[in-house]
Design an enzyme around this catalytic site. Structure first.
Site, PDB file in Angstrom:
ATOM      1  N   LYS A   3       0.920  -1.270  -0.274  1.00  0.00           N
ATOM      2  CA  LYS A   3       0.504   0.091  -0.192  1.00  0.00           C
ATOM      3  C   LYS A   3       0.733   1.166  -0.070  1.00  0.00           C
ATOM      4  O   LYS A   3       1.813   1.614   0.699  1.00  0.00           O
ATOM      5  CB  LYS A   3      -0.830   0.360   1.192  1.00  0.00           C
ATOM      6  CG  LYS A   3      -1.906   0.720   1.329  1.00  0.00           C
ATOM      7  CD  LYS A   3      -2.579   0.846   2.708  1.00  0.00           C
ATOM      8  CE  LYS A   3      -3.916   2.248   2.409  1.00  0.00           C
ATOM      9  NZ  LYS A   3      -4.818   2.176   4.286  1.00  0.00           N
ATOM     10  N   SER A  23      -9.246   2.083   3.265  1.00  0.00           N
ATOM     11  CA  SER A  23      -8.285   2.290   2.340  1.00  0.00           C
ATOM     12  C   SER A  23      -7.636   1.567   1.778  1.00  0.00           C
ATOM     13  O   SER A  23      -6.360   2.191   0.577  1.00  0.00           O
ATOM     14  CB  SER A  23      -7.849   3.288   2.921  1.00  0.00           C
ATOM     15  OG  SER A  23      -7.281   3.162   4.310  1.00  0.00           O
ATOM     16  N   SER A  52      -9.501  -0.781   7.502  1.00  0.00           N
ATOM     17  CA  SER A  52      -9.051  -0.502   6.177  1.00  0.00           C
ATOM     18  C   SER A  52      -8.813  -1.412   5.346  1.00  0.00           C
ATOM     19  O   SER A  52      -8.309  -1.860   4.246  1.00  0.00           O
ATOM     20  CB  SER A  52      -8.188   0.408   6.478  1.00  0.00           C
ATOM     21  OG  SER A  52      -8.659   1.901   5.758  1.00  0.00           O
TER      22      SER A  52
END
Length: 489
Positions: free
Chosen positions: A85, A160, A184
């Site tokens: 990420k 996210s 997330s």
């Protein structure tokens, strides 16, 4: 051999070590799939094809040397590609956090979680999309475009860490790292039909993780199966002297060859997690999964977590308050682009005003207000007191049950743009995941069904502090008895 990206992690490791294919062939297969599919999904913000192929050649040379002298042990992830990420620092790769304010920033070091996986032989494919500074539940808030759900391109992948979840679901990476501040990892895992772990706060180092809510942020991982997630967890967890919040406890090795006897396990089902207005398909799938655990021998008990209803307002006071402080450093002077202006203050105003997105500005303003003189006791101070009550709910529950089973989100993946103009509706998507972050307990997400439109549904198991091993073993037993995790978009 057929498409190498279809292999499970263990099958890929096995095939590589038997010499059925080279690491270069494995990496090339993933890079070609990314090239063919990601223009549409937008799961990746950055790929490093050249670096990944060079690393593959080194892995192949290392493997060839080992075959001549097999007395030594090979690194456990040698030759396995991963995605990260874009909120974790990777040396030499851009780190934007999905924001224009960090455009062009290239960290000179690796986050600890990344560094440990690289030491275990993993090969980085690239960085995945994220809501700006991890603020969002849909990966629609990225400054670099929306990530689409591999199961339905008109739906969000969750957020996210939606880029990482979508990459694993679409077989653009077998493993991916994400972060979980309010759900997330678990929510996008549910929306994309993969497995994901949010470890206990303090179990995995946050060194090299760009901070959003420092008392809530946790580095997690995605995989297609619980076994794969457990392997990544074991490799990246543990004490890190560079992060004072990590805990000096041994990281358990999860032995999946020894099945757990679920007759000794008490599973709590909190009544507050089944709300009026939930999507019926979601509630039905969760209740059927709980029945399945009961059929496998587990004892099911209804429990109460009475302060659950306060988790949403408490989170949206504490997280923005911490974010308002953490994001103060992005001023156009120390990181990223600097917009020209006559005075220093005008540089701050213009750079932050033009480079931060709307959701980030909203949370900075919420947090600044909650921390301001005259309102601190009424909002932030009171929120911290209620957070303690939420934590005590979990502590009381774990005196009578071993784990807690609950929904992850009240709906399946919603259409892109559905909540864009209604931030509160977007925040409600996190209503079942926030309590675990506020309490600091671990949570494991895994697929348990599909809705009538063919969209995945996930369930979470929450455990007592540092008892991730129990979560992995229970969920693995469930996956041995079901096939939801084997279905692909």
């Amino acid at each position: 051999m057929s498409d190498l990206t279809s292999l499970s992690l263990h099958r890929a490791l096995q095939g590589y070590r038997k010499g059925e294919f080279s690491c270069r062939e494995l990496i090339q297969a993933y890079l070609e799939r990314i090239q063919n599919l990601d223009f549409d999904l937008n799961a990746y913000l950055y790929t490093d094809s050249e670096g990944a192929l060079k690393a593959a050649e080194i892995a192949d040379q290392r493997f060839a040397a080992w075959r001549k002298f097999p007395d030594s042990e090979l690194p456990p992830l040698l030759g396995i590609p991963i995605a990260v990420k874009d909120i974790l620092c990777v040396k030499g790769m851009p780190c934007t956090c999905g924001s224009k304010i960090l455009e062009g920033f290239v960290p000179p070091y690796n986050a600890t979680a990344v560094e440990r996986l690289l030491a275990a032989g993993a090969i980085l494919l690239g960085k995945t999309n994220t809501d700006e500074f991890a603020m969002g539940s849909s990966t629609e808030n990225s400054a670099y475009g929306v990530t689409r759900n591999p199961w339905n391109r008109e739906r969000v992948p969750g957020g996210s860490s939606g880029g990482s979840a979508a990459a694993v679901a679409a077989r653009l990476a077998p493993l991916a790292l994400g972060t979980d501040t309010g759900g997330s990892v678990r929510q996008p895992a549910s929306f994309c039909g993969v497995s994901g772990i949010k470890p206990t706060y303090g179990r995995v180092s946050r060194y090299g993780l760009v901070a959003y809510g420092s008392s809530l942020d946790v580095v997690g991982a995605f995989g297609r199966e619980v076994q794969e997630v457990a392997m990544v967890f074991e490799l990246m967890a543990g004490l890190d002297r560079r992060d004072a919040t990590t805990v000096d406890l041994p990281v358990p090795h999860v032995n999946f060859n020894q099945p757990i006897d679920l007759r000794t396990i008490r599973v709590g089902v909190p009544k507050e997690y089944f709300l009026p207005g939930m999507q019926p398909d979601v509630e039905q799938a969760i209740r059927q999964a709980i029945v399945k655990l009961q059929e496998l021998g587990a004892q099911i008990e209804e429990i109460s977590l009475p302060h659950t209803e306060y988790a949403l307002p408490v989170y949206y006071l504490i997280a923005p308050a911490e974010a308002s402080a953490n994001l103060a450093r992005y001023d156009g002077i120390r990181y990223g682009p600097r917009l020209s202006a006559e005075t220093m203050w005008d540089i701050f105003y213009r750079t932050r005003g033009e480079k931060f997105g709307a959701e980030v500005k909203r949370r900075i303003m919420l947090g600044t207000y909650a921390l301001s003189a005259g309102y601190y006791d009424a909002y932030y101070g009171k929120a911290q007191k209620v957070r303690t009550l939420i934590k005590q709910d979990f502590e009381r529950a774990f005196q009578t049950v071993d784990v807690i089973a609950a929904p992850i989100a009240p709906t399946t993946a919603f259409p892109i743009g559905e909540h864009t103009d209604d931030p509160l509706a977007m925040y409600l998507e996190d209503v079942f995941t926030l309590p675990a972050n506020l309490a600091g307990v671990p949570g494991l997400a895994f697929p348990v069904g599909f809705d009538q439109q063919g969209l995945p549904i996930g369930m979470q198991l929450m455990g007592n502090y540092f008892e991730e091993e129990l979560l992995f073993r229970i969920a693995h037993t469930y996956q041995l008895a079901t096939d939801w995790h084997l279905r692909t978009p």
